[in-house]
Design a protein around this motif. Structure first.
Motif, short mmCIF file in Angstrom:
data_model
loop_
_atom_site.label_atom_id
_atom_site.label_comp_id
_atom_site.label_asym_id
_atom_site.label_seq_id
_atom_site.Cartn_x
_atom_site.Cartn_y
_atom_site.Cartn_z
N ALA A 1 0.82 -1.21 0.00
CA ALA A 1 0.00 0.00 0.00
C ALA A 1 0.86 1.27 0.00
N LEU A 2 2.02 1.23 0.64
CA LEU A 2 2.88 2.41 0.68
C LEU A 2 3.41 2.75 -0.71
N ALA A 3 3.71 1.73 -1.50
CA ALA A 3 4.16 1.96 -2.87
C ALA A 3 3.03 2.60 -3.68
N ASP A 4 1.80 2.19 -3.41
CA ASP A 4 0.65 2.80 -4.09
C ASP A 4 0.52 4.28 -3.68
N THR A 39 -6.99 8.60 -1.37
CA THR A 39 -6.86 7.26 -1.94
C THR A 39 -5.73 6.49 -1.27
N CYS A 40 -4.65 7.21 -0.97
CA CYS A 40 -3.51 6.59 -0.27
C CYS A 40 -3.97 6.06 1.09
N LEU A 41 -4.71 6.86 1.82
CA LEU A 41 -5.19 6.45 3.15
C LEU A 41 -6.16 5.28 3.04
N ASP A 42 -7.02 5.33 2.04
CA ASP A 42 -7.98 4.23 1.83
C ASP A 42 -7.25 2.92 1.56
N GLY A 43 -6.16 3.00 0.79
CA GLY A 43 -5.39 1.80 0.47
C GLY A 43 -4.75 1.20 1.70
N LEU A 44 -4.22 2.06 2.56
CA LEU A 44 -3.61 1.57 3.79
C LEU A 44 -4.66 0.94 4.72
N ASP A 81 -3.27 -2.11 7.45
CA ASP A 81 -2.04 -1.58 8.06
C ASP A 81 -2.41 -0.41 8.97
N ALA A 82 -2.91 -0.73 10.15
CA ALA A 82 -3.39 0.31 11.08
C ALA A 82 -2.26 1.23 11.50
N ALA A 83 -1.08 0.66 11.79
CA ALA A 83 0.06 1.48 12.23
C ALA A 83 0.52 2.41 11.11
N GLY A 84 0.61 1.84 9.89
CA GLY A 84 1.01 2.64 8.73
C GLY A 84 -0.01 3.73 8.43
N LEU A 85 -1.30 3.43 8.62
CA LEU A 85 -2.37 4.39 8.36
C LEU A 85 -2.26 5.60 9.31
N GLU A 86 -2.07 5.33 10.60
CA GLU A 86 -1.96 6.42 11.57
C GLU A 86 -0.71 7.27 11.33
N LYS A 87 0.37 6.57 10.99
CA LYS A 87 1.61 7.29 10.71
C LYS A 87 1.46 8.18 9.49
#
Length: 228
Positions: free
Chosen positions: A132-135, A178-183, A188-194
Motif C-alpha cells: 500500500a505504501l508503494a501505491d 486514496t492513499c489512506l484508503d489503500g492503507l 495496516d493500522a500502524a502505517g495508516l496512523e503514521k
C-alpha cells in the motif's frame, strides 16, 4: 599784512583739517574679519542642518512606506486566509514577508506551499516497493503533477484557468485520500496512523488552496480586481 597773514593762516587750517580727514578710515572699504567668519559659519551650520533634516525625513518616509506595505500585505493575506478551513496553516504557509497583496498572488503561494509539502512527503517514501505504501507513492506523484499544472494556470487567471485549478487541486486531494484508503484496506493500522500524521501539513495546505480558488471571484472583487 595782517590780512595776508590771516589769509595764509586760514589756508593752513584747511590743510590741517584735510589731513585729519584723510587719516580717518573709510567705513565702506573695511569689513570686520570676525563678522565674515561668523557669517560663513552660520551658513555652514544651516547647510549641514538642512542636509541632515532632509536625510532624516527621507529615511522616515521610507520606513513608513515599507511599514504600510507590510501592513497591507498582512491584512490581505489574513483576509484571504479567512475563507479557508485552516486559516492558521494558511498564515503559516504565506507569511507577511511574502509581500503578497492580492488574491491571485496569495493563491499561487498557497499552491506552491502545497506542492512543497507534498513533495517532502513523497520523498519520505522514496525506495518503497510493493504494498500500500508503494501505491501511496504513485498517488503522491500524480498529485504533484496536478499541483504543478495548477501553479502554471494560476499565473494568468481566466475563467478556464480557475476551473482547471479547482479540478486539479480537488484531484490532488483525492489522491491523498486514496492513499489512506489503500492503507486501511490493507489492514495496516500502524502505517495508516503514521501516514495521517505525515500528511497533515500537505492536506491542510491543499484544502486551503482549494478554498481560495473556490472563492477567487469574490476575493478578487473585494480587491477591485477581475479575472483576466
Amino acid at each position: 599784512m595782517d590780512s595776508l597773514k590771516m589769509f595764509k593762516g586760514y589756508g593752513k587750517i584747511e590743510r590741517d583739517h584735510n589731513g585729519i580727514e584723510d587719516q580717518q578710515p573709510n567705513p565702506k572699504s573695511q569689513i570686520s574679519k570676525p563678522v565674515i567668519t561668523t557669517t560663513i559659519s552660520v551658513f555652514a551650520i544651516l547647510s549641514i542642518t538642512l542636509t541632515l533634516a532632509f536625510a532624516i525625513a527621507s529615511i522616515a518616509h521610507h520606513q513608513a512606506t515599507e511599514s504600510q506595505h507590510l501592513s497591507n500585505s498582512a491584512d490581505s493575506i489574513r483576509f484571504v486566509c479567512n475563507v479557508t478551513r485552516f486559516p492558521a496553516a494558511c498564515l503559516a504557509a504565506i507569511p507577511p514577508s511574502a509581500n503578497a497583496t492580492d488574491p491571485q498572488t496569495i493563491l499561487a503561494l498557497s499552491l506552491r506551499a502545497s506542492f512543497h509539502a507534498l513533495q517532502s512527503l513523497a520523498s519520505s517514501l522514496r525506495g518503497t516497493k510493493g504494498g500500500a505504501l508503494a501505491d501511496c507513492k504513485d498517488q503522491f506523484d500524480d498529485a504533484l503533477s496536478r499541483l504543478n499544472d495548477s501553479l502554471s494556470a494560476a499565473a494568468a487567471l481566466t475563467d478556464k484557468a480557475v476551473s482547471d485549478v479547482h479540478t486539479w487541486v480537488s484531484a490532488a486531494v483525492t489522491d491523498q485520500q486514496t492513499c489512506l484508503d489503500g492503507l486501511e484496506e490493507a489492514g495496516d493500522a500502524a502505517g495508516l496512523e503514521k501516514m495521517k500524521k505525515m500528511m497533515t501539513r500537505s492536506e491542510e495546505y491543499m484544502s486551503n488552496s482549494l478554498a481560495i480558488v473556490a472563492n477567487i471571484r469574490d476575493l478578487l472583487s473585494h480587491f477591485n480586481m477581475k479575472l483576466h
